[in-house]
Scaffold this active site. Structure first.
Site, mmCIF file in Angstrom:
data_model
loop_
_atom_site.group_PDB
_atom_site.id
_atom_site.type_symbol
_atom_site.label_atom_id
_atom_site.label_comp_id
_atom_site.label_asym_id
_atom_site.label_seq_id
_atom_site.Cartn_x
_atom_site.Cartn_y
_atom_site.Cartn_z
ATOM 1 N N ARG A 40 69.212 -6.191 13.107
ATOM 2 C CA ARG A 40 68.340 -7.015 12.295
ATOM 3 C C ARG A 40 69.235 -7.966 11.494
ATOM 4 O O ARG A 40 70.107 -7.520 10.742
ATOM 5 C CB ARG A 40 67.555 -6.134 11.338
ATOM 6 C CG ARG A 40 66.662 -6.966 10.490
ATOM 7 C CD ARG A 40 66.040 -6.173 9.403
ATOM 8 N NE ARG A 40 64.902 -6.919 8.905
ATOM 9 C CZ ARG A 40 63.845 -6.368 8.356
ATOM 10 N NH1 ARG A 40 63.786 -5.078 8.247
ATOM 11 N NH2 ARG A 40 62.882 -7.107 7.928
ATOM 12 N N ASN B 175 49.381 1.844 2.759
ATOM 13 C CA ASN B 175 49.020 3.114 2.112
ATOM 14 C C ASN B 175 48.168 3.007 0.862
ATOM 15 O O ASN B 175 47.578 3.995 0.451
ATOM 16 C CB ASN B 175 50.304 3.873 1.741
ATOM 17 C CG ASN B 175 51.089 4.273 2.971
ATOM 18 O OD1 ASN B 175 50.566 4.979 3.824
ATOM 19 N ND2 ASN B 175 52.326 3.812 3.075
ATOM 20 N N ARG C 142 62.082 -8.060 -7.421
ATOM 21 C CA ARG C 142 62.256 -9.525 -7.407
ATOM 22 C C ARG C 142 61.097 -10.179 -8.142
ATOM 23 O O ARG C 142 59.954 -9.752 -8.006
ATOM 24 C CB ARG C 142 62.298 -10.054 -5.975
ATOM 25 C CG ARG C 142 63.462 -9.561 -5.167
ATOM 26 C CD ARG C 142 63.520 -10.317 -3.841
ATOM 27 N NE ARG C 142 64.408 -9.656 -2.901
ATOM 28 C CZ ARG C 142 64.047 -9.247 -1.691
ATOM 29 N NH1 ARG C 142 62.825 -9.478 -1.241
ATOM 30 N NH2 ARG C 142 64.911 -8.648 -0.906
ATOM 31 N N GLY D 61 54.806 -0.719 3.269
ATOM 32 C CA GLY D 61 54.540 0.568 2.597
ATOM 33 C C GLY D 61 53.341 0.534 1.667
ATOM 34 O O GLY D 61 52.505 1.451 1.687
ATOM 35 N N ILE D 62 53.202 -0.519 0.872
ATOM 36 C CA ILE D 62 52.070 -0.605 -0.057
ATOM 37 C C ILE D 62 50.806 -1.021 0.699
ATOM 38 O O ILE D 62 49.737 -0.436 0.525
ATOM 39 C CB ILE D 62 52.369 -1.614 -1.195
ATOM 40 C CG1 ILE D 62 53.639 -1.208 -1.957
ATOM 41 C CG2 ILE D 62 51.185 -1.744 -2.138
ATOM 42 C CD1 ILE D 62 54.140 -2.243 -2.962
ATOM 43 N N ASN E 121 69.844 -1.668 11.018
ATOM 44 C CA ASN E 121 69.394 -2.487 9.894
ATOM 45 C C ASN E 121 70.353 -2.187 8.749
ATOM 46 O O ASN E 121 70.270 -1.121 8.125
ATOM 47 C CB ASN E 121 67.952 -2.095 9.557
ATOM 48 C CG ASN E 121 67.347 -2.964 8.482
ATOM 49 O OD1 ASN E 121 68.030 -3.784 7.875
ATOM 50 N ND2 ASN E 121 66.068 -2.782 8.232
ATOM 51 N N GLU F 155 58.777 -2.473 12.693
ATOM 52 C CA GLU F 155 59.770 -3.514 12.936
ATOM 53 C C GLU F 155 60.855 -3.048 13.903
ATOM 54 O O GLU F 155 61.353 -3.829 14.704
ATOM 55 C CB GLU F 155 60.381 -3.962 11.605
ATOM 56 C CG GLU F 155 59.393 -4.793 10.795
ATOM 57 C CD GLU F 155 59.839 -5.019 9.368
ATOM 58 O OE1 GLU F 155 59.878 -4.045 8.593
ATOM 59 O OE2 GLU F 155 60.147 -6.160 9.026
ATOM 60 N N HIS G 73 52.499 -8.707 3.980
ATOM 61 C CA HIS G 73 53.470 -7.617 4.118
ATOM 62 C C HIS G 73 53.858 -7.179 2.716
ATOM 63 O O HIS G 73 54.540 -7.917 1.990
ATOM 64 C CB HIS G 73 54.700 -8.083 4.905
ATOM 65 C CG HIS G 73 55.720 -6.997 5.049
ATOM 66 N ND1 HIS G 73 55.986 -6.369 6.245
ATOM 67 C CD2 HIS G 73 56.504 -6.385 4.134
ATOM 68 C CE1 HIS G 73 56.889 -5.426 6.056
ATOM 69 N NE2 HIS G 73 57.234 -5.425 4.781
HETATM 70 P P1 ADP Z 1 60.803 -1.659 2.252
HETATM 71 O O1 ADP Z 1 60.397 -3.064 1.935
HETATM 72 O O2 ADP Z 1 61.983 -1.190 1.481
HETATM 73 O O3 ADP Z 1 60.848 -1.353 3.738
HETATM 74 P P2 ADP Z 1 58.361 -0.089 2.298
HETATM 75 O O4 ADP Z 1 57.641 -0.968 3.240
HETATM 76 O O5 ADP Z 1 58.721 1.290 2.729
HETATM 77 O O6 ADP Z 1 59.628 -0.772 1.651
HETATM 78 O O7 ADP Z 1 57.413 0.018 0.969
HETATM 79 C C1 ADP Z 1 57.836 0.705 -0.150
HETATM 80 C C2 ADP Z 1 56.712 0.639 -1.159
HETATM 81 O O8 ADP Z 1 55.548 1.271 -0.603
HETATM 82 C C3 ADP Z 1 57.022 1.369 -2.466
HETATM 83 O O9 ADP Z 1 56.610 0.594 -3.572
HETATM 84 C C4 ADP Z 1 56.166 2.610 -2.347
HETATM 85 O O10 ADP Z 1 55.772 3.110 -3.601
HETATM 86 C C5 ADP Z 1 54.965 2.063 -1.603
HETATM 87 N N1 ADP Z 1 54.159 3.146 -1.055
HETATM 88 C C6 ADP Z 1 54.469 4.036 -0.094
HETATM 89 N N2 ADP Z 1 53.462 4.938 0.046
HETATM 90 C C7 ADP Z 1 52.498 4.593 -0.850
HETATM 91 C C8 ADP Z 1 51.220 5.111 -1.202
HETATM 92 N N3 ADP Z 1 50.713 6.181 -0.599
HETATM 93 N N4 ADP Z 1 50.510 4.484 -2.171
HETATM 94 C C9 ADP Z 1 51.015 3.405 -2.805
HETATM 95 N N5 ADP Z 1 52.209 2.859 -2.525
HETATM 96 C C10 ADP Z 1 52.941 3.445 -1.565
#
Ligand code: ADP
Length: 383
Positions: free
Chosen positions: A84, A320, A226, A316-317, A7, A368, A193
Site C-alpha cells: 500500500r 459499526n 486530525r 471502523g466507525i 501496509n 482494502e 469512509h
Molecule cells: P483505521 O483508519 O486506523 O483503519 P478503523 O477503520 O479500524 O481505523 O476505525 C477505527 C475507528 O472505528 C475507531 O474510532 C473505533 O472506535 C471505531 N469503531 C470500531 N468499532 C466500533 C463500534 N462498534 N462502534 C463505534 N465505533 C467503532
C-alpha cells in the site's frame, strides 16, 4: 494467486497473506510500536486464532523480519507482494510494478507525502531484501482520484503553485472508496469512509469526481486526531505563537486535534460513545462536530453529483456505529435520505441497507487488503 499485502506506517507493519480467487485470508500479522521497548506482535492463522506477544523490535527491518517469520502460511509459495503506497501523485492512475523507475518516482513524491511515502518505501526495501524472488507491486491510495476535474482539484492559489510545486487536491482512501462504490453498482454514489482517518467521496459512474481529503489526508472531515478543514489563517496564528515551529504545528494538526483534541478524552469513537452515554458533554460535542461535518459533505456532494443513487458507510466507525450513521444522516429528509432505526441497529460490521427513505443507504465493510491483493495480481497479469 497467493499475495502478501503490506501496509507500513511510521511505527507499525500490517501484513496479510491472501488467496486472491477466494478472498481467503491465510494468515495475518501486525507489529506495532516498532522502536519502543515493548513492541507488540499479533498473529492470526487461517482459522482466525490469535496469538499476541511483546518483543523488542529496534527498527523497521527487524519488524518486517519478525512479521514474516510469524506468518503461519508458507512464505515460499508467495510470488507477489502488494504494497500500500499512500501517494502516487499525478503519475499513477493504477497499480504499478515496483521497477527501479517506479521506486524512483515514489521517492520523488516524498516531498508531497513526507509523513507516509517514506514508511511505505522502507517496507518495500526491507521486503525486497527478504523476498527477492517475489514481484513487488505498489497500490496507491490516490490512484482512484485521478479522474478529479481541475475545478475540484485546484486550490485558489496562484496557478504556478500547481504547475511548479504540484500543490493540488490528490485525495486518499481511494482503494476503499473505489471498492464500496463499485460494490453498490449504481451511477451516483456518495461514499463515507469513517475510520481513524475519514473522508467522503463523490463517485459518478465509477469515477471519483470529488473527495474531502486534499493535498494531504489532513483536509476535510474531523478525524481521530486530525483537524480536517480549518481556515488557513488558523495555521498562521498557530505559527505566530511564541516558540511555535512548523513541525510542532504539523504534530498539533495531525496528532493532537480531531476527536481527541476536541473531547480531551480519546480519539476512539467507541470510547467517546461510551463517555457520552455516561454524561460527558465534551464527548457529545466532539461526536456532534464529527457527524455535522459528514452531513455537510453529503450535502455538498449531493450538489456536485446533482443527486445521488446511494450513500455508503464504511471504515471502523461507518461499519459499526449505528449512532454515528443516524446522526450524520439526520435532517437530510428533503433529499430523500432517511435511516431506518431498526435496520440500522441490526447492521453492525456486516453488509446491508439501512434506509427507509427514497435513497438507498448502505453499510459495506471495507476490505482494502483483498483489493490490494487483487490489484497486485491484475497489474502483474497485464504486463
Ligand atoms: P483505521 O483508519 O486506523 O483503519 P478503523 O477503520 O479500524 O481505523 O476505525 C477505527 C475507528 O472505528 C475507531 O474510532 C473505533 O472506535 C471505531 N469503531 C470500531 N468499532 C466500533 C463500534 N462498534 N462502534 C463505534 N465505533 C467503532
Amino acid at each position: 494467486m497467493k499475495v502478501l499485502v503490506l501496509n507500513c506506517g511510521s511505527s507499525s507493519i500490517k501484513s496479510q497473506i491472501l488467496e486472491t480467487s477466494s478472498g481467503a485470508v491465510l494468515s495475518k500479522v501486525t507489529v506495532e510500536r516498532i522502536g519502543a521497548p515493548d513492541s507488540i506482535l499479533t498473529a492470526f492463522d487461517e482459522q482466525g486464532r490469535r496469538t499476541r506477544r511483546t518483543l523488542v523490535v529496534k527498527n523497521f527491518e527487524e519488524g518486517l523480519d519478525a512479521a514474516l517469520s510469524a506468518h503461519s502460511a508458507d512464505l515460499g509459495s508467495i510470488n507477489a507482494v502488494g504494497h500500500r503506497v499512500v501517494h502516487g501523485g499525478e503519475q499513477f492512475s493504477a497499480a504499478a510494478q515496483m521497477t527501479t523507475e517506479v521506486v524512483h518516482a515514489i521517492e520523488d513524491l516524498i516531498s508531497l507525502a513526507p509523513l507516509h511515502n517514506p514508511h511505505n518505501l522502507r517496507g518495500f526495501y526491507a521486503a525486497a531484501k527478504l523476498m527477492p524472488q517475489a514481484k513487488h507491486v505498489a497500490v496507491f491510495d490516490t490512484a482512484f482520484h485521478h479522474t478529479l476535474p481541475p475545478k475540484a482539484f485546484l486550490y485558489g492559489l496562484p496557478y504556478a503553485y500547481y504547475t511548479r510545486d504540484r500543490i493540488r487536491r490528490y485525495g486518499f482512501h481511494g482503494i476503499s472508496h473505489r471498492y464500496v462504490s463499485h460494490r453498490v453498482g449504481v451511477a451516483k454514489v456518495i461514499t463515507c469512509h469513517l475510520g481513524n482517518g475519514a473522508s467522503v467521496c463523490a463517485v459518478d459512474n465509477g469515477r471519483s469526481v470529488d473527495i474531502s481529503m486534499g493535498f494531504t489526508p489532513l483536509e476535510g472531515l474531523l478525524m481521530g486526531t486530525r483537524c480536517g478543514d480549518v481556515d488557513p489563517s488558523v495555521i498562521l496564528a498557530l505559527l505566530a505563537e511564541e516558540g511555535a515551529s512548523a513541525h510542532g504545528v504539523e504534530e498539533l494538526l495531525n496528532k493532537q486535534s480531531g476527536l481527541l483534541g476536541l473531547s480531551g478524552l480519546s480519539q476512539d469513537m467507541r470510547t467517546l460513545l461510551a463517555q457520552r452515554a455516561s454524561g460527558s458533554g465534551r464527548a457529545a460535542m466532539a461526536i456532534e462536530v464529527f457527524t455535522y461535518r459528514i452531513r455537510k459533505y453529503i450535502g455538498a456532494y449531493w450538489a456536485v453529483l446533482n443527486g445521488a443513487d446511494a450513500i455508503v458507510f464504511t471504515g471502523g466507525i461507518g461499519e459499526n456505529s449505528a449512532a454515528v450513521r443516524a446522526e450524520a444522516c439526520a435532517g437530510l429528509e428533503t433529499f430523500g435520505i432517511e435511516i431506518d432505526p431498526e435496520g440500522n441497529a441490526l447492521t453492525v460490521g456486516i453488509e446491508g441497507t439501512i434506509h427507509r427513505g427514497r435513497v438507498p443507504v448502505w453499510v459495506i465493510p471495507a476490505n482494502e487488503e483483498l483489493l490490494i491483493a487483487r490489484d497486485t495480481e491484475q497489474c502483474l497479469s497485464s504486463l
